[in-house]
Design an enzyme around this catalytic site. Structure first.
Site, PDB file in Angstrom:
ATOM      1  N   HIS A 105       0.832  -1.199   0.000  1.00 26.21           N
ATOM      2  CA  HIS A 105       0.000   0.000   0.000  1.00 26.21           C
ATOM      3  C   HIS A 105       0.869   1.251   0.000  1.00 26.21           C
ATOM      4  O   HIS A 105       1.952   1.255   0.588  1.00 26.21           O
ATOM      5  CB  HIS A 105      -0.902   0.041   1.239  1.00 26.21           C
ATOM      6  CG  HIS A 105      -1.720  -1.187   1.421  1.00 26.21           C
ATOM      7  ND1 HIS A 105      -2.679  -1.587   0.524  1.00 26.21           N
ATOM      8  CD2 HIS A 105      -1.706  -2.120   2.385  1.00 26.21           C
ATOM      9  CE1 HIS A 105      -3.222  -2.715   0.952  1.00 26.21           C
ATOM     10  NE2 HIS A 105      -2.646  -3.060   2.079  1.00 26.21           N
ATOM     11  N   GLU A 123      -1.696  -0.432   8.139  1.00 27.27           N
ATOM     12  CA  GLU A 123      -2.630  -1.431   8.658  1.00 27.27           C
ATOM     13  C   GLU A 123      -1.956  -2.322   9.672  1.00 27.27           C
ATOM     14  O   GLU A 123      -0.723  -2.328   9.787  1.00 27.27           O
ATOM     15  CB  GLU A 123      -3.226  -2.271   7.522  1.00 27.27           C
ATOM     16  CG  GLU A 123      -2.230  -3.198   6.855  1.00 27.27           C
ATOM     17  CD  GLU A 123      -2.815  -3.885   5.617  1.00 27.27           C
ATOM     18  OE1 GLU A 123      -3.602  -3.268   4.889  1.00 27.27           O
ATOM     19  OE2 GLU A 123      -2.466  -5.049   5.368  1.00 27.27           O
ATOM     20  N   HIS A 180       3.381  -7.470   1.527  1.00 22.71           N
ATOM     21  CA  HIS A 180       2.718  -8.394   2.443  1.00 22.71           C
ATOM     22  C   HIS A 180       1.684  -9.256   1.740  1.00 22.71           C
ATOM     23  O   HIS A 180       1.178  -8.889   0.679  1.00 22.71           O
ATOM     24  CB  HIS A 180       2.056  -7.641   3.606  1.00 22.71           C
ATOM     25  CG  HIS A 180       0.997  -6.674   3.183  1.00 22.71           C
ATOM     26  ND1 HIS A 180       1.282  -5.426   2.681  1.00 22.71           N
ATOM     27  CD2 HIS A 180      -0.355  -6.761   3.180  1.00 22.71           C
ATOM     28  CE1 HIS A 180       0.159  -4.787   2.404  1.00 22.71           C
ATOM     29  NE2 HIS A 180      -0.851  -5.578   2.681  1.00 22.71           N
ATOM     30  N   ARG A 200      -1.089  -4.545  -6.416  1.00 17.08           N
ATOM     31  CA  ARG A 200      -0.831  -5.978  -6.494  1.00 17.08           C
ATOM     32  C   ARG A 200       0.502  -6.200  -7.214  1.00 17.08           C
ATOM     33  O   ARG A 200       0.660  -5.776  -8.357  1.00 17.08           O
ATOM     34  CB  ARG A 200      -1.987  -6.617  -7.267  1.00 17.08           C
ATOM     35  CG  ARG A 200      -2.369  -7.971  -6.791  1.00 17.08           C
ATOM     36  CD  ARG A 200      -3.625  -8.470  -7.507  1.00 17.08           C
ATOM     37  NE  ARG A 200      -4.848  -8.007  -6.883  1.00 17.08           N
ATOM     38  CZ  ARG A 200      -5.878  -7.446  -7.537  1.00 17.08           C
ATOM     39  NH1 ARG A 200      -5.835  -7.268  -8.834  1.00 17.08           N
ATOM     40  NH2 ARG A 200      -6.948  -7.068  -6.879  1.00 17.08           N
TER      41      ARG A 200
HETATM   42 ZN    ZN Z   1      -2.853  -4.850   3.047  1.00 19.26          ZN
END
Ligand code: ZN
Length: 320
Positions: A105, A123, A180, A200
């Site tokens: 991200h 996150e 991740h 992605r």
């Molecule tokens: Zn994530």
């Protein structure tokens, strides 16, 4: 202000989750949790969200039927007048039946500029359940940006990807720029910035509806942190934390996260702008109101004294 108003403002805000079907999703949100899921490919439960892609509705009380985004706009007093143009956090439960794509991200600065003013995404994960000897992808093995770009563009995935062992009760912080992926067989509770921007990097050459899902290689290379943080800097176990108190798991620029395991009655003051609570195990009473596994609610600003009794495990969060 009238007494009636005061009373109304002190209601707990129970929210109706929004479910997302995913190619990697499963059925455990309907088995391990008491949810009516839309299908056997249900990957995400957006439990506390005001994001346009999944805006939760208040279930009961004087704000029943209102969307969380509307409450944020119309009733800033419920949220301690936090200075933000949108509800800042998003809480999800994820059921990964299969591996999620390898992803990253952006931070706020990159997302604002390149994603129409969106927030970036910091996150964190709380592991609800996983298989024995389970792992997650956190970080990568490239030492330099050149290394990174070559590994990604040449598809040297086994060399690139760094896997770390996990177990139930682990807590993992994922900063923007961290490569991740959640692996199949794992359920997590995720608390994140209110953002839906994911780049992605690699999707195992899978097909969704006959086509590969879009990759975002250039943007990924832009935002991935090189070298990656040491894995031990982002993972900690929460087993062994004391019961019957708010255990702070993480405090960062965007959020504070606590774990609370109640085995005897506890009382504390709701002194935060608002306090999000997700009940992950058991049942009990909060100020006399029944709470149980799968409930997600917000204790608004000015809620006052919080008394919890019963046998419940809760992850709570607020802004910093
Ligand atoms: Zn994530």
């Amino acid at each position: 202000m009238s007494l009636t108003n005061n009373k109304e403002e002190k209601n707990m805000l129970f929210l109706e989750p929004v479910f997302k079907q995913m190619i990697w999703g499963g059925n455990r949100l309907g088995i391990d949790f008491p949810y009516q899921i839309p299908g056997d490919d249900t990957g995400e439960c957006w439990a506390v969200s005001a994001h346009p892609n999944g805006d939760c509705m208040v279930k009961e009380g004087s704000f029943a039927g209102e969307k969380l985004s509307e409450l944020w706009e119309k009733h800033p007093e419920l949220f301690g007048h936090v200075d933000s143009d949108r509800f800042p956090l998003l809480t999800k439960i994820i059921d990964a039946k299969a591996d999620l794509s390898i992803q990253v991200h952006p931070n706020d600065e990159y997302a604002m500029k390149n994603e129409n003013g969106s927030f970036g995404k910091m996150e964190c994960w709380y592991i609800l359940s996983c298989e024995e000897n389970a792992t997650l992808v956190v970080g990568h093995n490239a030492k330099t940006k050149e290394d990174l770009e070559a590994m990604i563009r040449e598809g040297r995935w086994t060399e690139f990807i760094r896997e770390i062992p996990i177990k139930k009760g682990d807590f993992i912080q994922i900063d923007p720029g961290t490569v991740h992926a959640i692996k199949g067989g794992t359920m997590i509770l995720e608390t994140q910035q209110n953002s839906d921007i994911t780049y992605r990097v690699y999707d195992y050459d899978r097909l969704a509806d006959g086509k590969p899902r879009e990759l975002h290689v250039d943007k990924s290379v832009d935002v991935i942190t090189v070298p990656a943080l040491d894995a031990s800097d982002s993972v900690c176990s929460t087993l062994g934390l004391p019961n019957n108190k708010m255990n702070l798991l993480k405090e960062c620029e965007y959020y504070r996260i606590w774990k609370i395991c109640v085995t005897e009655a506890i009382t504390f003051e709701q002194e935060y702008p608002f306090l999000i609570m997700s009940v992950l195990e058991g049942e009990g009473l909060l100020n006399g109101k029944k709470i149980k596994k799968g409930d997600h609610f917000i204790l608004p600003s000015g809620f006052g004294e919080v008394s919890i009794e019963g046998n419940v495990e809760i992850i709570a969060s607020s802004v910093r």
